[in-house]
Motif scaffolding. Sequence first.
Motif, PDB file in Angstrom:
ATOM      1  N   GLU A   1       0.815  -1.212   0.000  1.00  0.00           N
ATOM      2  CA  GLU A   1       0.000   0.000   0.000  1.00  0.00           C
ATOM      3  C   GLU A   1       0.853   1.269   0.000  1.00  0.00           C
ATOM      4  O   GLU A   1       0.532   2.257  -0.677  1.00  0.00           O
ATOM      5  CB  GLU A   1      -0.922  -0.008   1.225  1.00  0.00           C
ATOM      6  CG  GLU A   1      -1.960   1.094   1.218  1.00  0.00           C
ATOM      7  CD  GLU A   1      -2.958   0.945   2.349  1.00  0.00           C
ATOM      8  OE1 GLU A   1      -4.155   1.099   2.107  1.00  0.00           O
ATOM      9  OE2 GLU A   1      -2.516   0.672   3.493  1.00  0.00           O
ATOM     10  N   LYS A   2       1.980   1.260   0.719  1.00  0.00           N
ATOM     11  CA  LYS A   2       2.834   2.447   0.774  1.00  0.00           C
ATOM     12  C   LYS A   2       3.402   2.775  -0.599  1.00  0.00           C
ATOM     13  O   LYS A   2       3.469   3.947  -0.995  1.00  0.00           O
ATOM     14  CB  LYS A   2       3.959   2.221   1.779  1.00  0.00           C
ATOM     15  CG  LYS A   2       3.496   2.148   3.226  1.00  0.00           C
ATOM     16  CD  LYS A   2       4.673   1.944   4.164  1.00  0.00           C
ATOM     17  CE  LYS A   2       4.199   1.866   5.617  1.00  0.00           C
ATOM     18  NZ  LYS A   2       5.331   1.622   6.550  1.00  0.00           N
ATOM     19  N   ARG A   3       3.816   1.745  -1.344  1.00  0.00           N
ATOM     20  CA  ARG A   3       4.354   1.986  -2.686  1.00  0.00           C
ATOM     21  C   ARG A   3       3.274   2.541  -3.607  1.00  0.00           C
ATOM     22  O   ARG A   3       3.539   3.396  -4.456  1.00  0.00           O
ATOM     23  CB  ARG A   3       4.926   0.699  -3.279  1.00  0.00           C
ATOM     24  CG  ARG A   3       6.165   0.163  -2.592  1.00  0.00           C
ATOM     25  CD  ARG A   3       6.761  -0.967  -3.405  1.00  0.00           C
ATOM     26  NE  ARG A   3       7.310  -0.484  -4.666  1.00  0.00           N
ATOM     27  CZ  ARG A   3       7.556  -1.264  -5.723  1.00  0.00           C
ATOM     28  NH1 ARG A   3       7.274  -2.553  -5.678  1.00  0.00           N
ATOM     29  NH2 ARG A   3       8.057  -0.748  -6.828  1.00  0.00           N
ATOM     30  N   MET A   4       2.066   2.047  -3.443  1.00  0.00           N
ATOM     31  CA  MET A   4       0.967   2.516  -4.289  1.00  0.00           C
ATOM     32  C   MET A   4       0.676   3.995  -4.030  1.00  0.00           C
ATOM     33  O   MET A   4       0.431   4.768  -4.957  1.00  0.00           O
ATOM     34  CB  MET A   4      -0.291   1.689  -4.005  1.00  0.00           C
ATOM     35  CG  MET A   4      -0.137   0.198  -4.252  1.00  0.00           C
ATOM     36  SD  MET A   4      -0.319  -0.251  -5.974  1.00  0.00           S
ATOM     37  CE  MET A   4      -2.081  -0.127  -6.156  1.00  0.00           C
ATOM     38  N   LEU A   5       0.725   4.410  -2.776  1.00  0.00           N
ATOM     39  CA  LEU A   5       0.362   5.777  -2.420  1.00  0.00           C
ATOM     40  C   LEU A   5       1.375   6.800  -2.899  1.00  0.00           C
ATOM     41  O   LEU A   5       1.019   7.948  -3.193  1.00  0.00           O
ATOM     42  CB  LEU A   5       0.185   5.888  -0.899  1.00  0.00           C
ATOM     43  CG  LEU A   5      -1.032   5.153  -0.315  1.00  0.00           C
ATOM     44  CD1 LEU A   5      -1.010   5.212   1.206  1.00  0.00           C
ATOM     45  CD2 LEU A   5      -2.333   5.734  -0.864  1.00  0.00           C
TER      46      LEU A   5
ATOM     47  N   GLU B   1       4.474   0.308 -12.796  1.00  0.00           N
ATOM     48  CA  GLU B   1       5.732  -0.307 -12.404  1.00  0.00           C
ATOM     49  C   GLU B   1       5.622  -0.955 -11.023  1.00  0.00           C
ATOM     50  O   GLU B   1       6.162  -2.043 -10.790  1.00  0.00           O
ATOM     51  CB  GLU B   1       6.854   0.741 -12.406  1.00  0.00           C
ATOM     52  CG  GLU B   1       8.210   0.234 -11.952  1.00  0.00           C
ATOM     53  CD  GLU B   1       8.773  -0.862 -12.839  1.00  0.00           C
ATOM     54  OE1 GLU B   1       9.693  -1.560 -12.380  1.00  0.00           O
ATOM     55  OE2 GLU B   1       8.301  -1.036 -13.990  1.00  0.00           O
ATOM     56  N   VAL B   2       4.903  -0.301 -10.106  1.00  0.00           N
ATOM     57  CA  VAL B   2       4.682  -0.896  -8.783  1.00  0.00           C
ATOM     58  C   VAL B   2       3.918  -2.211  -8.919  1.00  0.00           C
ATOM     59  O   VAL B   2       4.295  -3.229  -8.318  1.00  0.00           O
ATOM     60  CB  VAL B   2       3.905   0.079  -7.873  1.00  0.00           C
ATOM     61  CG1 VAL B   2       3.447  -0.632  -6.596  1.00  0.00           C
ATOM     62  CG2 VAL B   2       4.766   1.279  -7.524  1.00  0.00           C
ATOM     63  N   MET B   3       2.856  -2.218  -9.703  1.00  0.00           N
ATOM     64  CA  MET B   3       2.046  -3.430  -9.868  1.00  0.00           C
ATOM     65  C   MET B   3       2.861  -4.552 -10.495  1.00  0.00           C
ATOM     66  O   MET B   3       2.747  -5.720 -10.092  1.00  0.00           O
ATOM     67  CB  MET B   3       0.825  -3.117 -10.731  1.00  0.00           C
ATOM     68  CG  MET B   3      -0.158  -2.150 -10.086  1.00  0.00           C
ATOM     69  SD  MET B   3      -0.908  -2.815  -8.582  1.00  0.00           S
ATOM     70  CE  MET B   3      -1.988  -4.073  -9.274  1.00  0.00           C
TER      71      MET B   3
END
Length: 666
Positions: free
Chosen positions: A608-612, A622-624
């Motif tokens: 979740e932190k990377r998504m935010l 890229e995160v996904m």
Amino acid sequence: MTHRIADTFYDALAKLTSPEQKAVKQSAFDFQMDPSLPGFSMHRVDRARDPNFWTARVNRDIRMVIHKSDGDTLLAWVGHHDDAYRWAQTRRIENHPRTGAVQIVEARETVEDVIIQRIVEESVRLPRMFANETDDMLLSWGVPEDWLETVKAATEDTVVDIALHLPSEAADAILAAATGEQPQLVPALAAGEDPWAHPDALRRFRVVENVEELKAALDAPWEKWTVFLHPAQREFVERNFNGPARVIGSAGTGKTIVALHRAVRLAADPNAKVLLTTFNRRLADLLRKKLPLIAGQAVQGRIVVEALGSVIQRLHAQQFQSVEIVDEATLRSFLEEAAKDLSLAVDPDFLFDEWTLIVDAWNVSDADVYRDLPRLGRKKRMAASRRDALWTVFGNVRSRLNREGLSTEASSAHAIRENGQFPFTHVIVDEAQDISVAELMLLGSVLGDRSNGLFFAGDIGQRIFRAPFPWAAAGIEVRGRSRSLKVNYRTSHQIRKRSDTLLPETLVEADGSEASRLGVTSVFDGPAPRIRVFDDRRSEGAELEDWVKHLIQSGVDPSEIAVLVRRPALLKDFESLGVCIMTMHDAKGSEFRAVAVPCLDHDVLPDEKRMLVARDEAELDEVMITERHLLYVAATRARDFLWLSGVEPVSEFLTDLAVVEVASRG
């Protein structure tokens, strides 16, 4: 008298419980010392197709199957009483009529009727894959004579079933052909040569000279899988390349095995100095432990196994001076303070990425170069005026690093590259998908033009640590010298097939080249992965604990069971299980018989932190991608047993896998 141990003995031993394995090992030691001891109650196996099979008593229930011929002995199999006799009655040991190699051959007529019936039915419904192959060709692949017609009847649905009953070199050949590769022809022995000395016999049977060697062999049966070189991999070890070369393949196809054997092959030259490396110390330690299993002392002395970052820092200290590498927190503060001093409003994460992925990575030296540089590794365009303002920030940060005696890993690599002094004749990089820009530029500069100078093994589907970038821009061109491995030797068909659904059929690299993941085949079956969704964490933990206990009671050693989690904070929740506990990232390069990946909740994976903090759709993509890669890496650490679970609402990745499971059952 010569004593040997067969790979089939290893496999059977691994399926017994820990107490049973201990009893078998002691009996094997005693047999090595004196095969005539009355406690073995040696019995020739009645109704066996090979009259040289005997059984030796371990305890009331366990029997070792031993082949005795001309005074020599072979530990062939071990198991419970009835299973041991059944195994011996349905096998024979013979020299292949074409290749001359010693083989353990399963009698074709003893394979269960249901399997044969399925093979016959499928050969009518689907095209026969090898119908046009001649007997002569199949024999050259090592197929036993009485299996020729069965192999010719193989279809895409039955080829794995058939391969499981064949000697390994024949299985390798038909699986390679099934995936579109050209099978390696099995070399034939010259008249009078020892059948046990054939290359295929040497990888199947091991001579044990004394009890110490036998103990070493039986104490580490799992290592057999980590260093075993199959014919499908041999080309990549023995072939000469006139420039940088690369082998790619999905998890379990043996890329690390190829890297190890290629290092040993190149180090056979007394003038060679080979660097066998990877991107972190833990993976380098794993490589170092495996090397003595395939290399003698002299060859080992010409191979350095070390993490690439450590090598660079050591060489930098030798050529210049020791430097302190700045940590991320300090570097971020330097960047933010420099921007604030210039009253420049800029997102801190963007500023850090711009330094890390562009300026430092590519060794950008002045404002003009930075202004005109293609946005390698970045997906956001930027005006020239904006670049000029940022360049002042980066210049000030570089000056501050120099004043305070600090450096970065990338700048150390660039300094060595510019100095041109490099002590290795060959470099082999494992897990090359996570190599950095600066590291690749250094290697390309010092060995890129040398024959067999650079060899890379990797899988972009397992890239979880580095942002993608085009290798050609860093001076490494592997087009025309890149090959794919298509046979999975480590992971069961069921685990591989389920894990593969996490990734697209074709992966596109940063330079636009494509890597197809189609056509990969596993060489053995296992239970289906267990995918569970729970209402609360307590229920998840209780059922996972039962799963682990059942595995241990079934004979799986706790050291061969791992629980992998996305976040370090989750580790403490599973410490009471008494098995290996680690994060998914730390599991890279590891292998276990059983793996559990719990806590796959919607706010845990993807993180979740990377998504935010993703600033635009490109960064979110890229995160996904990397989070999917991470779950793929975690799932493919398992050989035989896989557990995946989460608490509602669960990760969309787990939902995708559950949908696949329902569809496959339907």
